[in-house]
Each structure stands twice: as structure tokens, then as C-alpha cells.
Design a protein around this motif. Structure first.
Motif, short mmCIF file in Angstrom:
data_model
loop_
_atom_site.label_atom_id
_atom_site.label_comp_id
_atom_site.label_asym_id
_atom_site.label_seq_id
_atom_site.Cartn_x
_atom_site.Cartn_y
_atom_site.Cartn_z
N SER A 1 0.82 -1.05 -0.04
CA SER A 1 -0.12 0.03 -0.06
C SER A 1 0.83 1.21 0.20
O SER A 1 0.70 2.23 -0.56
CB SER A 1 -1.01 0.03 1.24
OG SER A 1 -1.66 -1.11 1.44
N GLN B 1 -7.94 0.24 -0.54
CA GLN B 1 -8.58 -1.21 -0.07
C GLN B 1 -9.95 -0.81 0.86
O GLN B 1 -10.64 -1.70 0.76
CB GLN B 1 -7.62 -1.64 1.11
CG GLN B 1 -7.66 -3.08 1.39
CD GLN B 1 -6.52 -3.67 2.09
OE1 GLN B 1 -5.45 -3.26 2.07
NE2 GLN B 1 -6.64 -5.01 2.50
N ASP C 1 -5.55 -1.10 -4.76
CA ASP C 1 -5.32 -1.74 -3.65
C ASP C 1 -6.16 -2.95 -3.09
O ASP C 1 -7.28 -2.42 -2.68
CB ASP C 1 -4.92 -0.69 -2.49
CG ASP C 1 -4.03 -1.07 -1.48
OD1 ASP C 1 -3.79 -2.41 -1.53
OD2 ASP C 1 -3.62 -0.30 -0.68
N GLU C 2 -5.49 -3.96 -3.48
CA GLU C 2 -6.35 -5.23 -3.13
C GLU C 2 -7.97 -5.07 -3.37
O GLU C 2 -8.80 -5.14 -2.45
CB GLU C 2 -6.26 -5.55 -1.18
CG GLU C 2 -4.90 -5.40 -0.97
CD GLU C 2 -4.36 -6.67 -0.19
OE1 GLU C 2 -5.25 -7.47 -0.23
OE2 GLU C 2 -3.30 -6.56 0.20
MG LIG Z 1 -1.97 -2.59 2.11
#
Ligand SMILES: [Mg+2]
Ligand SMILES: Nc1ncnc2c1ncn2[C@@H]1O[C@H](COP(=O)(O)OP(=O)(O)O)[C@@H](O)[C@H]1O
Lengths: 233, 241
Positions: B44, B86, B159-160
Motif C-alpha cells: 500500500s 483497499q 489496492d487489493e
Molecule cells: Mg495494504
């Protein structure tokens, strides 16, 4: 109990007779506290935003001062401004003592820490990562601050409500720096004190009812605004 | 080699701890680049540096051949890239106005059709007027993706994007990423701890471990001929941080 009913009746009677003296008192109360609210909001909202968003050296001390300011005794503020504005005081030449201006100053000082404190808390409650998300979506610094303010709107309105509620109902400082002069600096709270001393209890209660009605209306207006702004409601 | 974004001599620390050390990393225009790695590896943080949301302690980030900092990056360039975080941090407003946000700050007035299209793409057009506070996790994640897609970014950081989602949502989001890349030419840098997702979507994959890129290769090489023992361990699930 009778005296309250009598007061209530008298209040209604007074309101609907549009008594000129009463209207002048109500108007001055609204003007003084309204201007003080505007001044303290202009200074307090940005200060609260900065304290809520930024971390810097000395912030803790500033926050402690703000919290102390939220409990500032009105009479002490009134006394201080009185000394500053009195003829021998450093600001005596302005000739503002016993004028609405002096009352606006003391009330601004009283509501400022409340507005800063509540705004700071509201802004700090917005997730810190949100600023980054907004920046990543292309917002400028100014747009980010406005969006955060909008996200914290419920808390910011609470700040304004707290600030206004504290000063419209405050008597100690306006009595000292205003002097409760008829047709000049008499506001609802000082009029209540006067009528109580004179033994005109029902009139005092009538004035109290009017004061409550004003505070209630102001809050209702702000809450209505808050509801309009909030898509959840 | 053509690059759209380049990191050079990056070293990033939080307090005394160095959390990222990247001598060089180049992102090619039009590719889907996946960064995999265990949690806490610095994935991240890497995205935040690439999106100019944070200034690296040392080193430089180049976008279109010039080095910029979060401060110096001109707003026109900033507006050509965006991140889907995320956590979908949605505004306390309707789904539609959340998707409209990026367009609104750009001063574009007639985005109605684009907003509708983005919401249709994530299959949430029926929720346009609903409050974003009432969404499920998967829906919120899709709204967050839609508000990035509507901007038609040149460079998209994810991010994810499918962490904690059900298989149906995962499939949908992967299709959307693939389509944005194929049809609009969006360059995608995605972080995931799901190696299979990286394999399904990316042309190149990097393994980030303890702040360092220990292997970077084409997807085929990464999965079939991993060079570093730690990559092999990561692929078999034996690498823990
Ligand atoms: Mg992360
Ligand atoms: N703002 C921050 N302050 C201090 N430490 C941080 C901060 N952000 C991340 N870290 C630390 O940096 C390391 C990398 O974090 P992160 O980039 O979130 O990893 P990943 O996304 O791979 O899980 C972690 O050890 C994390 O605790």
C-alpha cells in the motif's frame, strides 16, 4: 405554578401585541448574538479545521487552551473587556463601553472556543485516509477541505448551535460591558434580571419564554438545514 | 523501454524503520502490473508513493519522464491517475454523487451519462439514488471502483480490489479491470495478496517482501520459472512475514 401560567399568558400577549420596547429588545438580542456568532464562526471554523486536520508542535497546548476556553466564565470575560474598554483602559478611546459593540466582542470571545472545539472534534472524526482518497480523485487542497467540512457537517452545525446557545442565553458579560441601558444595550437576558429584581415575575417569565422560543427556533432552523444536507434523512 | 511511471532510488521510512527500498521500478503504458506480497510488505505504501500521495523519504518518482513530488505535481497530471483504496471510503452522500465526485472537482457539468455508464459497468445503476451508507461491503467496493473508472484515468492503482469479497464479486471486478485495460488502454497497477488473481490479470508480476522487490518478471516466468527461493515459497504459501 400560577405564576408560570400567568407568565406564559403574558408572553403570548406581549408577543402578539408587538410591543415596541419588547421588539427592540428581541432585535438587539438577535443582532448582538447573531453578529458574535458570525464573527466567531469566521475565526473558529478555520481554526477548528486546522486543529482537526494537522499535527504540529504545540498543538496539545493549543487544544488544552481551547478546552479551557470552552468553560470560560462569562463574568470574567466581561470584566476583562470592561477594563480594556473603560475610559482609563488601553482601548478606552474607542468609546465602546456600554455599547452593543462591546457586547458583540465579549460574546464572540465566549463562543469562539466552543466553535473551535466542536469543529475540531467533528473534523478529527472523519477518517484520515479520506483526504488521501479525495486527493487521489483529483480534488485540490481547497476542495478537500470543503468536502471534509461537508462530511463533518452534523458536528459543525452542532458547533454553531452550541456557540449560539451559549451566548444568546448569557447574562454576566453583557450586563457588565453593556450595562443594560434601556433602548441601547438592553437584551432579553439583562431584561429578565431587571424585571426579576423589580418583582415583575410574570414579565420576567414572559421574557424567558420568548428567549427559549428564539433559541428553539434557531436550533430548529439549523437542524432543518442539517436534515436538508444529509441524504440519510 | 517506454515507461509511464518510474521509481528511482526509493527509500521510505516511518520513524526509524525503512519500510520500502526500491532501486528502480518502471511501469509500462498499457500494461497490467501486479504487486504481490505478504501483508506488511509495503504494498500500500508503494501505491501511495506512485500516486504522489506521500513523498518518499529519499528518491524520485517520475511521471511522463519528469520527477515530481506530491506538491509539485501539476493538478492536470494528478488528474490523470487515481487509486481505488483497499477500504472504500465513500462520502456520506448518494451512490450517484459519490461516483460524480471526481468529475465535480474537475468542474465537468454534464457527466450524467458517464456516471450512469460507470454504475452500469459495476452493475449498481439501480442504486444510484441510494445512500452510500447503506451499501454492503461488495457494493461499496464496486462504487469505489466506479468512481475511479468514471474518470477514465490513464493510470489506475488498485489496492487489493477484491479482498474480502465473495467469488461472484471477485469475478465481476476482475472482468471490469480487464475491460478497462483492453478497451480504454488504462494502465493498471494492482496490489493483491492473491497470486491467482495476479496470474489471471497481469502481464508482469512483482513480489514485494519486507519492503524490497525480490522478483519481477512476466507472469509466465514468475509462475513457471521463479528465480528466488522466496518466490517459490510464496507461491506455495510457505512464505510468512
Ligand atoms: Mg495494504
Ligand atoms: N502511516 C504509517 N505510519 C507508520 N507506519 C506505517 C504507516 N503506514 C504503513 N506503515 C507500516 O509500513 C509497513 C508497510 O505497510 P503497508 O504498505 O500498509 O503494507 P501492505 O500494504 O503490504 O500490507 C507496515 O509495517 C506498516 O505497519
Amino acid at each position: 405554578m400560577d405564576i408560570f401560567l400567568e407568565g406564559l399568558g403574558r408572553a403570548l400577549q406581549l408577543i402578539f401585541s408587538f410591543d415596541a420596547d419588547l421588539m427592540a429588545i428581541v432585535r438587539l438580542s438577535l443582532v448582538v448574538s447573531g453578529m458574535a456568532l458570525v464573527i466567531s464562526a469566521i475565526l473558529g471554523l478555520p481554526a477548528g479545521i486546522i486543529l482537526g486536520l494537522k499535527s504540529f508542535r504545540g498543538k496539545r497546548l493549543l487544544v488544552a487552551l481551547v478546552y479551557t476556553g470552552m468553560g470560560l466564565p462569562p463574568v470574567v470575560v466581561g470584566l476583562t473587556i470592561y477594563i480594556l474598554l473603560s475610559r482609563q483602559g488601553p482601548l478606552g478611546e474607542l468609546g465602546w463601553l456600554f455599547t452593543p459593540r462591546a457586547m458583540v466582542i465579549t460574546q464572540s470571545i465566549l463562543s469562539l472556543p466552543l466553535i473551535i472545539g466542536f469543529t475540531m472534534t467533528a473534523i478529527a472524526a472523519v477518517p484520515a485516509a479520506l483526504s488521501q482518497q479525495l486527493r487521489s480523485l483529483g480534488a485540490t487542497q481547497r476542495q478537500i477541505v470543503l468536502t471534509l467540512l461537508y462530511e463533518a457537517r452534523a458536528g459543525v452545525l452542532a458547533a454553531l448551535i452550541a456557540g449560539f446557545g451559549a451566548i444568546i442565553s448569557e447574562v454576566g458579560s453583557v450586563m457588565i460591558v453593556g450595562g443594560n441601558i434601556e433602548h441601547k444595550t438592553r437584551v432579553l437576558t439583562t431584561a429578565i434580571v431587571l424585571e426579576t429584581r423589580r418583582g415583575n415575575f410574570s414579565l420576567a417569565i414572559a421574557l424567558g419564554v420568548i428567549l427559549l422560543a428564539i433559541t428553539f427556533s434557531a436550533n430548529w432552523l439549523l437542524l432543518h438545514l442539517q436534515g436538508r444536507l444529509d441524504p440519510r434523512q | 523501454m517506454e515507461t509511464i511511471l518510474r521509481l528511482e532510488d526509493i527509500r521510505h521510512r516511518y520513524g526509524q524503520r525503512i519500510v520500502l527500498r526500491v532501486p528502480e521500478l518502471r511501469i509500462r503504458p498499457g500494461e497490467i502490473f501486479a504487486v504481490v506480497g505478504p501483508s506488511g510488505a509495503g504494498k500500500s505504501t508503494l501505491l501511495r508513493l506512485m500516486n504522489f500521495l506521500e513523498k518518499p523519504t529519499r528518491g524520485q518518482v517520475f511521471f511522463h519522464q519528469r520527477a515530481w513530488t506530491p506538491r509539485s505535481l501539476p493538478i492536470e497530471l494528478r488528474r490523470r491517475m487515481t487509486t481505488v483504496f483497499q477500504q472504500p471510503l465513500l462520502l456520506n452522500a448518494s451512490v450517484g454523487s459519490n461516483v460524480a465526485y471526481g468529475l465535480r472537482v474537475r468542474g465537468s457539468r454534464n457527466g450524467k451519462a458517464a456516471i450512469r455508464q460507470a454504475l452500469e459497468e459495476v452493475r449498481l445503476a439501480h442504486l444510484t439514488d441510494q445512500s452510500a451508507n447503506t451499501l454492503s461491503g461488495g457494493e461499496a467496493q464496486r462504487v469505489s471502483l466506479a468512481r475511479a473508472l468514471v474518470l477514465n484515468p490513464e493510470l489506475l492503482f488498485l489496492d487489493e480490489p477484491t479482498a474480502n469479497l465473495d467469488p461472484g464479486n471477485v469475478k465481476l471486478i476482475e472482468e471490469i479491470i480487464r475491460r478497462a485495460n483492453a478497451q480504454r488502454g488504462t494502465t493498471v497497477v494492482m496490489v493483491t495478496h492473491n497470486v491467482w488473481q495476479a496470474r489471471r490479470l497481469a502481464q508482469r508480476v512483482a513480489l514485494l517482501y519486507d519492503g524490497e522487490i525480490i522478483e519481477i518478471a512476466t507472469t509466465d516466468d514468475f509462475f513457471h520459472h521463479p528465480q528466488d527461493p522466496r518466490t517459490r515459497a510464496f507461491l506455495t504459501g510457505d512464505l510468512v512475514y
